[in-house]
Design an enzyme around this catalytic site. Structure first.
Site, short mmCIF file in Angstrom:
data_model
loop_
_atom_site.label_atom_id
_atom_site.label_comp_id
_atom_site.label_asym_id
_atom_site.label_seq_id
_atom_site.Cartn_x
_atom_site.Cartn_y
_atom_site.Cartn_z
N ARG A 1 0.83 -1.21 0.00
CA ARG A 1 0.00 0.00 0.00
C ARG A 1 0.85 1.25 0.00
NH1 ARG A 1 0.33 3.83 2.87
NH2 ARG A 1 0.25 2.62 4.81
N GLY B 1 10.34 13.61 -1.57
CA GLY B 1 11.36 14.04 -0.64
C GLY B 1 10.97 15.27 0.15
N LEU B 2 10.40 15.08 1.33
CA LEU B 2 10.04 16.20 2.20
C LEU B 2 10.73 16.07 3.56
CD1 LEU B 2 8.28 18.74 2.74
CD2 LEU B 2 6.50 17.19 3.58
N THR C 1 10.29 6.56 1.00
CA THR C 1 9.83 5.31 0.37
C THR C 1 10.15 5.32 -1.12
OG1 THR C 1 8.05 5.07 2.00
CG2 THR C 1 7.81 3.86 -0.07
N ARG D 1 -8.29 -23.91 17.35
CA ARG D 1 -7.36 -24.24 18.43
C ARG D 1 -8.15 -24.69 19.66
NH1 ARG D 1 -2.06 -25.52 19.89
NH2 ARG D 1 -1.48 -24.46 21.84
N GLN E 1 -15.36 -17.06 27.16
CA GLN E 1 -15.90 -15.69 27.26
C GLN E 1 -14.83 -14.63 27.01
OE1 GLN E 1 -17.92 -15.16 31.00
NE2 GLN E 1 -19.52 -16.66 30.53
N GLU F 1 3.49 10.26 7.88
CA GLU F 1 2.36 11.09 7.42
C GLU F 1 1.64 11.76 8.58
OE1 GLU F 1 2.16 11.54 4.36
OE2 GLU F 1 3.02 9.79 3.39
N THR G 1 2.35 11.87 12.99
CA THR G 1 2.21 10.92 14.09
C THR G 1 0.82 11.03 14.74
OG1 THR G 1 2.97 12.48 15.78
CG2 THR G 1 4.67 11.21 14.59
#
Length: 392
Positions: A97, A137-138, A172, A276, A287, A371, A373
């Site tokens: 993504r 690139g920032l 990225t 399981r 519960q 992007e 925090t």
């Protein structure tokens, strides 16, 4: 008439609210991820590599810039369709993504919105097809949450053009990118430039030793007296607001993507609990485990409903950046909580790469940070509510 129990991954039956083409796009993306991503993504995560062989396939599937006009290689899709694509890509892995988000929202969008027609014609069709890769690139080593404090400089040359100097971090796709959208401070404000691979003075190098987003390429960009012609500048990108508009597009996609990671974690936890056995019966019958699953499906359903509404607002041109902050903050936190709880429910099996939950959990730690925090978006909402900024 007895109604069937709704599926946990769409408990509010939001699929009924989607248009037929939106469901088709979602299903096509989901099938592609199941076939092409899921079989190998754990290996790529362990090796710290990105499946570059899938880039052109992603382009042929229409995963890059799908909301842009067809003349530039897009499909003119609506905001919800775009979000559903990113949801399904992150169901596979956050790295998938992230690649699409950067290519679409942080590279193609600024070229389309702030570039010249020549720049659009040159880059957008190739980026859409996956024949070229871009990066944004920032962020800098000392300026993450405060991009306005950037130190990368762009000085005009006497004969025309620009000289760029500086560093960008946590980028990225940087070391495989054919073009970087680089933001720099000029004497009259922040500007954006298209810096092509191979430009003298420009170097992109991969960053190692990551424990999160391992199936994603993260790089550092170095600009050392990098000289560019005037044609490299995005002519309409003036001021920090232009850069933040790109981030807003990306954050919208991130909020959708988090749904995919959360859904995959919940699916894994539910399946494990049913199969399981402990103390003579399935774990799902206890519960405590049912309470955990009820909380997770509640958080997921709320986040899904939030994104459906934001998609409507975006389609109407009414989406405000503070609403995107709310969604990014809420959905990534919800996905992180679901991933952590799912990991607990899987016991020792939850720490292996044979199951996807630990991988999602580690990835989401990065998604929560980049992007904007969690805390930064908290303060964005605080200012919206009070009219008082905590940043100055």
């Amino acid at each position: 008439m007895r109604r069937s129990i709704p599926p946990f991954d769409d408990f509010l039956d939001l699929s009924e609210l989607l248009e037929e083409h939106q469901r088709s796009i979602r299903d096509a993306a989901r099938q592609w991820v199941e076939k092409r991503v899921r079989p190998t993504i754990a290996h790529h995560f362990e090796e710290g590599s990105f499946p570059v062989e899938l880039i052109r396939e992603m382009g042929s599937m229409g995963f890059f810039g799908p909301s842009l006009p067809e003349e530039y290689g897009g499909a003119g899709l609506d905001a919800i369709s775009y979000g559903l694509i990113l949801q399904e890509l992150e169901r596979g892995d956050s790295g998938m993504r992230s690649f699409s988000s950067v290519q679409s929202s942080l590279v193609m969008y600024p070229i389309f919105s702030y570039g010249s027609e020549q720049q659009r014609q040159r880059w957008l069709p190739r980026l859409a097809r996956g024949q070229a890769v871009g990066c944004f690139g920032l962020t800098e080593p000392d300026h993450g949450s405060d991009p306005g404090g950037m130190q990368t400089s762009a000085l005009p040359l006497p004969g025309g053009g620009w000289r760029l100097n500086g560093r960008k971090m946590w980028i990225t796709n940087g070391s495989i990118a054919d073009v970087a959208v680089v933001w720099a401070k000029s004497p009259d404000g922040i500007r954006a430039f298209l810096v092509e691979k191979g430009t003298p003075g420009f170097l992109a190098q991969t960053m190692a030793h990551k424990l999160s987003l391992r199936a994603s390429i993260t790089s550092e960009l170095l600009l050392d007296d990098c000289e560019l012609g005037e044609e490299a500048r995005l002519p309409e990108a003036m001021g920090l607001g232009a850069a933040l508009s790109c981030l807003n597009k990306a954050r919208y996609g991130i909020a959708w993507g988090a749904l995919g990671a959360a859904t995959d974690c919940l699916a894994c936890a539910v399946e494990h609990q049913k199969n399981r056995w402990q103390f003579g019966r399935p774990l799902a019958s206890f519960q405590l485990q049912q309470a955990r699953m009820a909380e997770m499906v509640s958080r997921l359903s709320q986040a899904q409903l939030l994104m459906w509404r934001l998609g409507q607002l975006e389609a109407q041109g009414r989406l405000h950046h503070t609403q995107v902050s709310l969604a990014k903050r809420n959905n990534v936190q919800a996905a992180l909580e679901i991933a952590r709880e799912s990991r607990q429910m899987l016991g020792a099996s939850g720490i292996t790469s044979e199951l996807s939950v630990m991988r999602h959990m580690l990835n989401l730690e990065s998604v929560s940070t980049y992007e904007g925090t969690h805390d930064i978006h908290t303060l964005v909402l605080g200012e919206a509510l009070t009219g008082m900024s905590a940043f100055r």
